[in-house]
Design a protein around this motif. Structure first.
Motif, PDB file in Angstrom:
ATOM      1  N   SER A 162       0.818  -1.215   0.000  1.00 33.92           N
ATOM      2  CA  SER A 162       0.000   0.000   0.000  1.00 33.92           C
ATOM      3  C   SER A 162       0.848   1.260   0.000  1.00 33.92           C
ATOM      4  O   SER A 162       0.478   2.252  -0.615  1.00 33.92           O
ATOM      5  CB  SER A 162      -0.941   0.032   1.203  1.00 33.92           C
ATOM      6  N   LEU A 163       1.975   1.247   0.706  1.00 35.47           N
ATOM      7  CA  LEU A 163       2.690   2.509   0.913  1.00 35.47           C
ATOM      8  C   LEU A 163       3.865   2.754  -0.026  1.00 35.47           C
ATOM      9  O   LEU A 163       4.202   3.897  -0.319  1.00 35.47           O
ATOM     10  CB  LEU A 163       3.183   2.603   2.360  1.00 35.47           C
TER      11      LEU A 163
ATOM     12  N   PRO B 110       4.505   2.613  -3.253  1.00 35.12           N
ATOM     13  CA  PRO B 110       4.355   3.495  -4.417  1.00 35.12           C
ATOM     14  C   PRO B 110       4.376   4.974  -4.034  1.00 35.12           C
ATOM     15  O   PRO B 110       4.926   5.802  -4.766  1.00 35.12           O
ATOM     16  CB  PRO B 110       2.990   3.098  -4.975  1.00 35.12           C
ATOM     17  N   TYR B 111       3.802   5.299  -2.875  1.00 27.86           N
ATOM     18  CA  TYR B 111       3.750   6.717  -2.493  1.00 27.86           C
ATOM     19  C   TYR B 111       5.105   7.226  -2.037  1.00 27.86           C
ATOM     20  O   TYR B 111       5.436   8.394  -2.229  1.00 27.86           O
ATOM     21  CB  TYR B 111       2.669   6.916  -1.423  1.00 27.86           C
ATOM     22  N   ALA B 112       5.878   6.325  -1.454  1.00 24.02           N
ATOM     23  CA  ALA B 112       7.248   6.703  -1.097  1.00 24.02           C
ATOM     24  C   ALA B 112       8.022   7.044  -2.372  1.00 24.02           C
ATOM     25  O   ALA B 112       8.788   8.012  -2.417  1.00 24.02           O
ATOM     26  CB  ALA B 112       7.937   5.571  -0.342  1.00 24.02           C
TER      27      ALA B 112
ATOM     28  N   ILE C  58       6.698   8.087  -5.250  1.00 18.01           N
ATOM     29  CA  ILE C  58       6.162   9.339  -5.802  1.00 18.01           C
ATOM     30  C   ILE C  58       6.760  10.542  -5.080  1.00 18.01           C
ATOM     31  O   ILE C  58       7.185  11.516  -5.693  1.00 18.01           O
ATOM     32  CB  ILE C  58       4.619   9.359  -5.690  1.00 18.01           C
ATOM     33  N   LEU C  59       6.811  10.424  -3.749  1.00 22.77           N
ATOM     34  CA  LEU C  59       7.387  11.503  -2.939  1.00 22.77           C
ATOM     35  C   LEU C  59       8.830  11.761  -3.363  1.00 22.77           C
ATOM     36  O   LEU C  59       9.300  12.892  -3.397  1.00 22.77           O
ATOM     37  CB  LEU C  59       7.334  11.085  -1.467  1.00 22.77           C
ATOM     38  N   GLN C  60       9.527  10.668  -3.689  1.00 14.39           N
ATOM     39  CA  GLN C  60      10.935  10.777  -4.028  1.00 14.39           C
ATOM     40  C   GLN C  60      11.138  11.414  -5.400  1.00 14.39           C
ATOM     41  O   GLN C  60      12.022  12.238  -5.584  1.00 14.39           O
ATOM     42  CB  GLN C  60      11.576   9.378  -3.973  1.00 14.39           C
TER      43      GLN C  60
ATOM     44  N   THR D  29       9.165  13.384  -7.122  1.00 14.18           N
ATOM     45  CA  THR D  29       8.680  14.748  -7.303  1.00 14.18           C
ATOM     46  C   THR D  29       9.763  15.707  -6.815  1.00 14.18           C
ATOM     47  O   THR D  29      10.182  15.621  -5.675  1.00 14.18           O
ATOM     48  CB  THR D  29       7.390  14.980  -6.494  1.00 14.18           C
TER      49      THR D  29
END
Ligand code: ATP
Ligand code: MG
Lengths: 259, 294
Positions: free
Chosen positions: B124-125, B127-129, B131-133, B135
Motif C-alpha cells: 500500500s505505501l 508506491p507513495y514513497a 512518488i514523494l521521491q 517529485t
C-alpha cells in the motif's frame, strides 16, 4: 553427550509414504519410506534433483509433506534436530563462539550459561582456539567445522547434513569425513547425510538410500555391513571397493530404470 | 631426515626474510602501492593549487572586477572577515541537516521494518514513497511553506523528504536479502519474529543501511539548502543558503563564494563522518570494509 547408546538401535524416526509436490506438477518426492534408528548413519545418495534436500527439509519440518508423514519416537521433537548445509551458513557479523551460541540464544540461554557447552563443541571439532575469530578469518573447512559445532550444541537427536563437504577440496573433504566419523563415535549421534559421492557415502554410512529423479524416490537401500570405528585403512580395503561397486551399480540401474 | 629438515625450515625462511630478497615484480608492486598512497592525497592537492592559481591569473590578467568574479585571495579574506556571521549561518543549516537526517533514519528504518513485517503495508505505501521521491523538492517546498507555519519545521520537512528515501529503499533491500539458509536455521531453532528481526534481519541489513545513509547525508544538506532558498526571508537565525541569496542582492560576490565554500566543505565533512561510522561498524566482518593485503 547423548543419553542414548548408539548400538541399541531403537527406531528414532520413520518416514512413511512421504510425497511432496511443489505447485501442481513438480513432483519432487514420491512415496518415500525410510526408517532411521538411533546411532544410524544414513546417506541419501542420488543425482541432482532427486529430492534429497526436499526429504531433509521435510524431516526438519521446514516444509510439510503433501502425502504421508514423519513419525518420531517419543513426543518432544522440538530442538531435536541439528542442521548443516552445503554452505557453512554462519553469521558473518558474529564471532565463532556467538555463531555456535545461536541455537541456545534463540531459546533464551545466556552466553555465560552456554559457554562451557560451546567450548566443548568447539573442542570436538578442533577449533577451541578460534572462538573469538570472525568467519571471514577462517578457511572453508574451518567454517564447516564451526557449522558442525553449532549443530552439535543442542545435543540433537539427529543431525541433518545436506552435502556439507561438496564445496571443499578433496583433501579437506577426506579429513572432514574421517573427523565426522570420529565425532559420531564420541558423541553417539544419529546422522542423515545427503551426498552426490558414492565414495563418501560408503565410507561414512551403515545404510545408503539410493535415490532417482523424476519423480524423486528411493530406488534401493544398500546396507554397508562394516562396523565402526572405521579409519582411513577402510578406504583402501577390498570391502570398500566392493561396496562402492555395488552402490554405483545400483545407482546406474536406478537411472536406467527412470529414463 | 624428515625431522631435521622440518626443524631447519623455519629458521631458513627467517633468514630469507632478513635478506629481504624481493623479486623485480614484487619491488615494482610495492613501489606502485607506495606511490598510490601518496598520490591519493597529493594529486587532488596539486589540482586544487593549480585551479586557484589559474583562477587568480584569469582575474588579474583580465582585470575582472570583484563584483563579477572575486580573486581567490579576496574570497579567503572575506571568509576570515565574515567568519562569525557565516559560522552562525552554517550552524543553522547544519542543525536542519542533522535533524533531517536523524528523522530520515528513524522514519526510513521504521518504515522498512514495517514493510518486512507486513507485505500489505509495503504494497500500500511503497508506491507513495516513490512518488514523494521522484517529485522535485523545489516544486513541493513552496506549498509546504504555505501550510506549515513554523519555519524550522518546514525546512526540516523538506530536507527529510529528500533524505529519507535512500534510507528506506536500501534498508528494505537489506532486510530482504537475508541468506535463506540462515533464515531456515532460525526457523528450525524456533526463533520468534522479533528474534529474527533483531538477530538476523537487522544485522544483515546494516551494510545496506549504511550505504543508504551516506547518500542520505548529502541529500539532507541539499534538501536543507533548497528549502532555505524557497523559504526566503530569514533575518536572524537564517542559514547559509539565505546568506548566499542576501549577498547576491547586495552584489557581495566574495561573500557568496565564501558561503558556497562552507556548504561544500560541510558536505564533505558529512560524507567523511558517515564513512568513518560505516567503517567502524563494519570493519570486523564485512567485505566492503576489509582491506586486502595484496
Ligand atoms: N521450493 C520449491 N518450489 C518448486 N520446486 C522445487 C522447490 N524445491 C525443490 N523443487 C524441485 O524439486 C526437485 C527436487 O529438488 P531437491 O532440491 O530436493 O533436489 P536435490 O536432490 O537436493 O538436488 P541437488 O543434488 O541438486 O541439491 C527439483 O526438481 C527442484 O526443482
Ligand atoms: Mg539439494
Amino acid at each position: 553427550m547423548q543419553d542414548s547408546d548408539q548400538s541399541n538401535g531403537d527406531l528414532l524416526l520413520a518416514m512413511q509414504g512421504v510425497g511432496k509436490t511443489f505447485g501442481t506438477d513438480v513432483e519432487a518426492l514420491r512415496d518415500m519410506s525410510l526408517d532411521v534408528h538411533f546411532g544410524d548413519f544414513v546417506s541419501l545418495l542420488g543425482p541432482s534433483g532427486c529430492g534429497k534436500s526436499t526429504a531433509l527439509r521435510i524431516i526438519a519440518n521446514l516444509i510439510s509433506p503433501t502425502r504421508g508423514r514423519v513419525v518420531w519416537s517419543g513426543d518432544n521433537r522440538q530442538g531435536s534436530v541439528g542442521v548443516v548445509f552445503q554452505e557453512p551458513t554462519l553469521m558473518p557479523w558474529a564471532s565463532v563462539a556467538k555463531n555456535v551460541w545461536l541455537p541456545h540464544r534463540l531459546s533464551g540461554i545466556s552466553m555465560r550459561q552456554a559457554r562451557p557447552k560451546i567450548q566443548q563443541c568447539l573442542e570436538i571439532v578442533g577449533l577451541e582456539d578460534f572462538s573469538d575469530s570472525y568467519p571471514r578469518e577462517l578457511s572453508g573447512g574451518m567454517k564447516m567445522r564451526v557449522s558442525i559445532a553449532r549443530a552439535l550444541v543442542t545435543n540433537p537427536r539427529v543431525i541433518l547434513m545436506d552435502e556439507p563437504f561438496a564445496a571443499l577440496d578433496e583433501i579437506t573433504r577426506f579429513k572432514l569425513n574421517y573427523d565426522l566419523l570420529k565425532l559420531k563415535e564420541n558423541v553417539g549421534c544419529t546422522v542423515i547425510f545427503v551426498t552426490h559421492s558414492v565414495f563418501e557415502s560408503v565410507f561414512l554410512s551403515n545404510r545408503i538410500a539410493v535415490m532417482v529423479a523424476r519423480p524423486g524416490r528411493v530406488f534401493e537401500e544398500v546396507a554397508v555391513d562394516e562396523g565402526y570405528p572405521r579409519d582411513e585403512s577402510f578406504r583402501t580395503s577390498s570391502n570398500y571397493a566392493a561396496y562402492c561397486r555395488k552402490v554405483s551399480e545400483s545407482l546406474r540401474q536406478g537411472i536406467e530404470a527412470s529414463t | 631426515m624428515a625431522q631435521i629438515s622440518e626443524k631447519l625450515l623455519p629458521s631458513s625462511t627467517r633468514a630469507r626474510q632478513h635478506e629481504t630478497i624481493v623479486d623485480e615484480d614484487e619491488y615494482r608492486r610495492q613501489r606502485r602501492a607506495k606511490l598510490e598512497r601518496i598520490g591519493k592525497w597529493l594529486m587532488p592537492l596539486v589540482v586544487l593549487v593549480l585551479m586557484i592559481w589559474f583562477w587568480n591569473r584569469i582575474v588579474t590578467v583580465n582585470e575582472i572586477p570583484h563584483y563579477i568574479l572575486p580573486d581567490p585571495v579576496l574570497v579567503a579574506a572575506t571568509l576570515a572577515a565574515d567568519l562569525a556571521l557565516l559560522w552562525q549561518a552554517l550552524l543553522v543549516t547544519l542543525k536542519i541537516t542533522v535533524l533531517a537526517l536523524l528523522v530520515a533514519v528513524i522514519g526510513g528504518v521504521g518504515l522498512a521494518v514495517l514493510f518486512t513485517q507486513s507485505r500489505f503495508v509495503e504494497m500500500s505505501l511503497f508506491p507513495y514513497a516513490v512518488i514523494l521521491q521522484v517529485t522535485p523538492i523545489i516544486s513541493i517546498a513552496p506549498l509546504i511553506f504555505i501550510y506549515v507555519d513554523n519555519r524550522t519545521v518546514g525546512l526540516l520537512l523538506c530536507a527529510w523528504i529528500v533524505a529519507f528515501f535512500p534510507v528506506l529503499s536500501n534498508t528494505t533491500l537489506g532486510l530482504n536479502s537475508v541468506d535463506h539458509n540462515l533464515r531456515d536455521l532460525f526457523r528450525i531453532y524456533g526463533a520468534s519474529r522479533w528474534q529474527q528481526l533483531l538477530h538476523l534481519q537487522l544485522p544483515s541489513a546494516l551494510p545496506y543501511f549504511l550505504g543508504g545513509l551516506r547518500i542520505a547525508g548529502g541529500l539532507a544538506l541539499i534538501g536543507a539548502v533548497v528549502a532555505e532558498y524557497v523559504a526566503g526571508t530569514g533575518g536572524i537565525g537564517s542559514g547559509l543558503a539565505f546568506t548566499i541569496l542576501e549577498a547576491g542582492y547586495r552584489l557581495n560576490i566574495p561573500r557568496m563564494f565564501a558561503a558556497l565554500l562552507l556548504i561544500a566543505a560541510t558536505g564533505v565533512v558529512i560524507f567523511l563522518v558517515l564513512s568513518l561510522l560505516s567503517h567502524l561498524l563494519l570493519h570486523k566482518w564485512h567485505e566492503s570494509a576489509v582491506k586486502r593485503e595484496v
